[in-house]
Design an enzyme around this catalytic site. Structure first.
Site, short mmCIF file in Angstrom:
data_model
loop_
_atom_site.label_atom_id
_atom_site.label_comp_id
_atom_site.label_asym_id
_atom_site.label_seq_id
_atom_site.Cartn_x
_atom_site.Cartn_y
_atom_site.Cartn_z
N HIS A 113 0.81 -0.99 -0.02
CA HIS A 113 0.03 -0.22 0.15
C HIS A 113 1.05 1.33 -0.06
O HIS A 113 1.88 1.16 0.51
CB HIS A 113 -0.89 -0.12 1.32
CG HIS A 113 -1.92 1.05 1.15
ND1 HIS A 113 -2.07 2.20 1.52
CD2 HIS A 113 -3.46 0.75 0.54
CE1 HIS A 113 -3.16 2.71 1.18
NE2 HIS A 113 -3.96 1.90 0.58
N ASP A 173 -7.84 -5.18 -0.30
CA ASP A 173 -8.33 -5.99 -1.73
C ASP A 173 -7.94 -7.57 -1.49
O ASP A 173 -8.17 -8.43 -2.24
CB ASP A 173 -7.57 -5.47 -2.84
CG ASP A 173 -8.07 -4.16 -3.18
OD1 ASP A 173 -7.43 -3.28 -3.58
OD2 ASP A 173 -9.39 -4.00 -3.10
C1 SDX Z 1 -5.99 0.25 -3.10
O1 SDX Z 1 -4.45 4.74 -2.12
C2 SDX Z 1 -5.44 4.05 -1.54
O2 SDX Z 1 -5.78 4.45 -0.50
C3 SDX Z 1 -5.99 2.84 -2.28
C4 SDX Z 1 -6.83 1.93 -1.60
C5 SDX Z 1 -8.05 2.78 -1.49
O3 SDX Z 1 -8.70 2.14 -0.44
O4 SDX Z 1 -8.47 3.52 -2.27
O5 SDX Z 1 -6.23 1.45 -0.22
C6 SDX Z 1 -7.19 0.70 -2.54
O6 SDX Z 1 -5.54 0.65 -4.22
C7 SDX Z 1 -5.24 -1.00 -2.37
C8 SDX Z 1 -3.89 -1.26 -3.13
C9 SDX Z 1 -4.50 -2.36 -4.21
N1 SDX Z 1 -3.31 -2.87 -4.98
C10 SDX Z 1 -2.58 -4.01 -4.92
O7 SDX Z 1 -3.04 -4.86 -3.96
C11 SDX Z 1 -1.72 -4.23 -6.03
C12 SDX Z 1 -0.43 -4.81 -5.55
N2 SDX Z 1 0.17 -3.88 -4.87
C13 SDX Z 1 1.06 -3.03 -5.41
O8 SDX Z 1 1.03 -2.84 -6.90
C14 SDX Z 1 1.56 -1.97 -4.74
O9 SDX Z 1 1.86 -2.27 -3.30
C15 SDX Z 1 0.85 -0.64 -4.58
C16 SDX Z 1 0.38 0.07 -6.14
C17 SDX Z 1 -0.33 -0.85 -3.75
C18 SDX Z 1 1.93 0.47 -3.83
O10 SDX Z 1 2.89 0.34 -5.03
P1 SDX Z 1 4.07 1.33 -4.50
O11 SDX Z 1 4.08 2.53 -4.09
O12 SDX Z 1 5.14 1.06 -5.74
O13 SDX Z 1 4.54 0.16 -3.46
P2 SDX Z 1 5.56 0.47 -2.33
O14 SDX Z 1 6.40 2.04 -2.57
O15 SDX Z 1 4.87 0.54 -0.95
O16 SDX Z 1 6.64 -0.51 -2.73
C19 SDX Z 1 7.82 -0.61 -2.00
C20 SDX Z 1 8.48 -1.97 -2.87
C21 SDX Z 1 8.67 -1.51 -4.31
O17 SDX Z 1 9.97 -2.38 -4.41
P3 SDX Z 1 11.45 -1.21 -4.78
O18 SDX Z 1 11.05 -0.42 -5.88
O19 SDX Z 1 11.55 -0.45 -3.61
O20 SDX Z 1 12.47 -2.34 -5.12
O21 SDX Z 1 7.78 -2.96 -2.70
C22 SDX Z 1 7.60 -3.63 -3.80
C23 SDX Z 1 7.72 -2.53 -4.97
O22 SDX Z 1 7.97 -2.97 -5.99
N3 SDX Z 1 6.22 -3.89 -3.76
C24 SDX Z 1 5.72 -5.28 -4.19
C25 SDX Z 1 4.18 -5.24 -3.87
N4 SDX Z 1 3.88 -3.93 -3.57
C26 SDX Z 1 5.03 -3.06 -3.60
N5 SDX Z 1 6.43 -6.51 -4.48
C27 SDX Z 1 5.62 -7.51 -4.62
N6 SDX Z 1 4.22 -7.38 -4.59
C28 SDX Z 1 3.79 -6.45 -4.36
N7 SDX Z 1 2.36 -6.35 -4.03
#
Ligand code: SDX
Length: 393
Positions: free
Chosen positions: A270, A328
């Site tokens: 998140h 989710d």
């Molecule tokens: C919602 O904003 C909101 O409030 C949204 C929401 C709402 O109620 O409106 O909460 C609803 O959208 C929840 C999120 C749903 N999406 C997913 O579950 C999709 C999978 N998750 C991701 O794609 C990701 O975690 C995000 C999009 C949610 C956040 O993306 P970020 O900002 O890139 O994540 P981060 O900065 O926290 O990531 C840190 C690291 C990154 O690696 P590095 O670039 O530092 O090497 O963690 C990695 C990311 O690549 N990472 C993951 C991951 N999520 C982040 N690696 C593997 N699996 C994952 N799910």
């Protein structure tokens, strides 16, 4: 501070907008709607009371709640012409595609008569959205499965009415299962608002230009559809189904950690929560309760979800990246148990979030100082250069 993307010439990025509606503490895993903790509201309140709270800022008296519920109930039908919009879509169109189109089409029915500079008319639009989006969502589902639309029933509560419009058929009576109605209502509450997430920011930016609220909500629905946002609930369940059994989890954990593999654990991570997502905690408890009450507690998908969560929370990579299940991750398991196809998961998220979008739209327009949003950019393109004729290139 203004309301949408106020930018101060002294800053190179946009500064935050102000809102009194929802508070999130990502480190503490805290989510408050108008100051009330989400877990207390999920347990003690119900969605229409939460809608009142988000719109007006206080918990309603019994009379206020009765009046509000009546106003919503008596606007759940849509203009009969709206049914014609669906027939232009292919039956296998994703229900989010029909929702974006049909909710946007509400502009053609109410926009002309709506003066968004009038606070009362903004409130009327808000109540209309909360009332009509479940009907349109159920119609999107019925259309996708080739069944006739079911009209809302004023004798049913909000969640029961939605389940009735989705699962009843004209050929026979249909009794809504109260266990599913309670679980549905709780899912609506858990998704109702979430501060300045991508789709809410989309609604605010669209609304800042003076666009009508129906078009703004349609823009929010379009943004929510993305798999990184609301589309994750569909992607998460499809991922759990693809994993299939607990013994295949390590393969997917490895893929999620592989920088060369675009695969991400859907339903994990998140932008704000760097500890647990309080909604995921309630959703997991609800999944246990609902599947137990339905006698399907040995649901393989739930088993895979719990084991995946357990392994990920012990894995150094996920711990270092502060990746926890989000809202989710478990919601799809409950929705699947209710009988919904995965294509309906994000439309249900959009239905639930409509009150958050429209509450924030109303809050923004109530601010006399609000201006059209204009996010800044950092220009990284070519410096000034003269045109070169094609023969000289
Ligand atoms: C919602 O904003 C909101 O409030 C949204 C929401 C709402 O109620 O409106 O909460 C609803 O959208 C929840 C999120 C749903 N999406 C997913 O579950 C999709 C999978 N998750 C991701 O794609 C990701 O975690 C995000 C999009 C949610 C956040 O993306 P970020 O900002 O890139 O994540 P981060 O900065 O926290 O990531 C840190 C690291 C990154 O690696 P590095 O670039 O530092 O090497 O963690 C990695 C990311 O690549 N990472 C993951 C991951 N999520 C982040 N690696 C593997 N699996 C994952 N799910």
């Amino acid at each position: 501070l203004g309301n949408v993307f106020t930018h101060d010439p002294g800053f190179t990025s946009t500064s935050a907008c102000e809102s009194e509606i929802t508070f999130i503490d990502g480190d503490k895993g805290e989510l408050l709607y108008r100051g009330y903790p989400i877990d207390q509201l999920a347990e003690k309140s119900h969605y229409l009371e939460v809608c009142f709270l988000l719109l007006y800022g206080h918990l309603p008296t019994a009379q206020e709640l009765e009046d509000f519920e009546m106003r919503v109930t008596r606007h759940t039908m849509v203009h009969e012409q709206i049914t014609k919009f669906f027939s232009g879509y292919r039956r296998d169109a994703h229900p989010m595609a029909t929702m974006v189109g049909v909710v946007g089409a509400l502009s053609a029915f109410y926009h002309d008569s709506l003066d968004i500079n009038d606070p009362w008319q903004r409130e009327v639009a808000a109540v209309r959205m909360i009332a009509k989006v479940p009907t349109i969502t159920a119609m999107a589902y019925k259309y996708s499965i080739g069944q006739p639309f079911m009209y809302p029933k004023n004798s049913l509560d909000y969640a029961s009415n939605f389940l009735y419009m989705c699962f009843a058929v004209p050929a026979e009576d249909y009794e809504v299962n109260p266990i599913l109605a309670r679980a549905m209502d709780r899912i609506f509450t858990l998704h109702a608002d979430h501060e300045q997430n991508a789709s809410t920011s989309t609604v605010r930016l669209a609304g800042s230009s003076g666009a009508n609220p129906f078009a703004c909500i349609a823009a929010g629905i379009a943004c929510l559809w993305g798999p990184a946002h609301g589309g994750a609930n569909q992607a998460s369940l499809e991922m759990l189904r693809e994993i299939g059994t607990v013994d295949r989890i390590p393969e997917y954990i490895a893929r999620a950690k592989d920088k060369d593999d675009p695969f991400r654990l859907m339903g994990f991570g998140h932008r704000v929560y760097k500890n647990f997502d309080p909604r995921a905690k309630v959703m997991k408890e609800s999944a246990d309760e609902v599947l137990g009450l339905l006698g399907i507690e040995n649901n393989e998908t739930l088993k895979v979800a719990k084991e995946l969560e357990r392994i990920a929370l012990e894995d150094e990579y996920f711990v270092s990246k502060k990746l926890y299940p989000n809202v989710d991750f478990y919601s799809g398991i409950i929705l699947e148990a209710m009988g919904f196809p995965t294509s309906m998961f994000t439309p249900i998220f959009a239905l639930s979030r409509t009150v958050g979008w429209i509450s924030q739209w109303r809050e923004m327009l109530a601010d006399p100082a609000q201006k059209i949003g204009r996010p800044r950019q950092l220009y990284t393109g070519a410096t000034r250069r003269d045109y070169i004729d094609v023969e000289d290139r």
